[in-house]
Write an enzyme that holds these catalytic residues in place. Structure first.
Site, PDB file in Angstrom:
ATOM      1  N   HIS A 209     -35.131  -9.958  43.051  1.00 49.36           N
ATOM      2  CA  HIS A 209     -34.206  -9.715  44.159  1.00 49.36           C
ATOM      3  C   HIS A 209     -32.945 -10.546  43.969  1.00 49.36           C
ATOM      4  O   HIS A 209     -31.822 -10.050  44.061  1.00 49.36           O
ATOM      5  CB  HIS A 209     -34.904 -10.063  45.468  1.00 49.36           C
TER       6      HIS A 209
ATOM      7  N   HIS B  22     -29.338 -15.660  49.967  1.00 52.42           N
ATOM      8  CA  HIS B  22     -28.656 -14.672  50.800  1.00 52.42           C
ATOM      9  C   HIS B  22     -28.398 -15.210  52.213  1.00 52.42           C
ATOM     10  O   HIS B  22     -29.234 -15.916  52.784  1.00 52.42           O
ATOM     11  CB  HIS B  22     -29.463 -13.373  50.853  1.00 52.42           C
TER      12      HIS B  22
ATOM     13  N   HIS C  79     -34.238 -18.102  49.019  1.00 49.80           N
ATOM     14  CA  HIS C  79     -33.143 -17.647  48.154  1.00 49.80           C
ATOM     15  C   HIS C  79     -31.837 -17.715  48.922  1.00 49.80           C
ATOM     16  O   HIS C  79     -31.823 -18.005  50.117  1.00 49.80           O
ATOM     17  CB  HIS C  79     -33.402 -16.247  47.596  1.00 49.80           C
TER      18      HIS C  79
ATOM     19  N   ASP D  97     -28.502 -14.060  55.207  1.00 50.87           N
ATOM     20  CA  ASP D  97     -29.431 -13.808  56.312  1.00 50.87           C
ATOM     21  C   ASP D  97     -30.691 -14.668  56.204  1.00 50.87           C
ATOM     22  O   ASP D  97     -31.564 -14.599  57.073  1.00 50.87           O
ATOM     23  CB  ASP D  97     -29.788 -12.323  56.405  1.00 50.87           C
TER      24      ASP D  97
END
Length: 255
Positions: free
Chosen positions: A111, A57, A55, A59
């Site tokens: 998420h 994000h 995904h 990080d």
């Protein structure tokens, strides 16, 4: 035989490194930081073949561009995502070969809306689930709805019980402390917590878990259990399994 080892990053991320037999070619999952990956590759004279991304994000994606520039590796990740540099976009039901092993792509929104997981059947089955399923917990709902995450977790929970679960964060102890509140009477969970406390005291990862274990100890997979529903009812709506899940997720956000 595929081996999987963690490369720690930031304060609690794991970048998973996949290696098939004794060949130098490897793959990594969700490299949020290039530096620890480069260090691991150079230390063992390994060649980066593929990056898998679950995904968008930072990080999980922050190291992608540097690794591609340095190693010329391919990048597989979710179709329709905002992630730059994906050259093999994948959707639900697609498959890709990673170091010769077939991985199936599962869309698991909740998420984030673009979240996917990578599942390889075989011995043992492997699951790279990013921030959807954690040991003892699940990801926060930054973009998706409780219903989406509930359905995504049900999909993962239906995988074979011996599936190794490679989540992207070392959140297990905090998740299990919440699980004690969400299901007070779970002896299996308490024994697992003691094992994890011992592992962390020795600076060892608590991962991978297994799907079978998570079915037994993870309250987010146990919303239909009477003990979980009773604990959730003190926090909000627990009239159905979905409502119980939504209440658990909101409770965990402020636990």
């Amino acid at each position: 035989m595929m081996s999987v080892t963690p490369i720690p990053a930031f304060s609690d991320n794991y970048i998973w490194l996949l290696r098939q037999d004794a060949t130098p070619d490897v793959a990594v999952v969700d490299p949020g930081d290039a530096s620890p990956v480069i260090e691991a590759l150079e230390r063992e004279s390994l060649a980066l073949d593929t990056i898998l991304v679950t995904h968008h994000h930072p990080d999980h994606t922050g190291g992608v561009a540097e690794l591609v520039k340095r190693y010329g590796c391919r990048v597989v990740g979710p179709a329709g995502s905002r992630i730059d540099g994906i050259d093999e976009p994948l959707s639900d039901g697609d498959a890709c070969r990673i170091l010769g092993r077939r991985f199936e792509v599962l869309t698991v929104p909740g998420h984030t809306l673009d979240h996917i997981a990578f599942f390889a059947s075989g011995t043992p089955p492997l699951l790279f689930c990013g921030d959807t399923l954690f040991s003892g917990g699940c990801g926060r709902l930054f973009e998706g709805s409780p219903e989406q995450m509930f359905d995504s977790l049900a999909r993962l929970a239906a995988l074979p019980e011996d599936t190794l679960v490679f989540a992207a964060h070392e959140y297990t102890l905090a998740n299990l402390r919440f699980a004690q509140a969400a299901e007070p009477d779970n002896a299996l969970r308490d024994r697992f917590l003691a094992e994890c406390q011992q592992a962390r005291s020795l600076d060892r990862p608590t991962l991978p878990s297994t799907i079978g274990r998570e079915r037994q100890i993870n309250p987010f997979l146990r919303a239909a259990e009477p003990g979980v529903r009773q604990a959730a009812s003190a926090q909000g709506d627990a009239g159905s399994s979905l409502a119980t899940f939504a209440t658990l997720r909101a409770w965990k956000d402020h636990f």
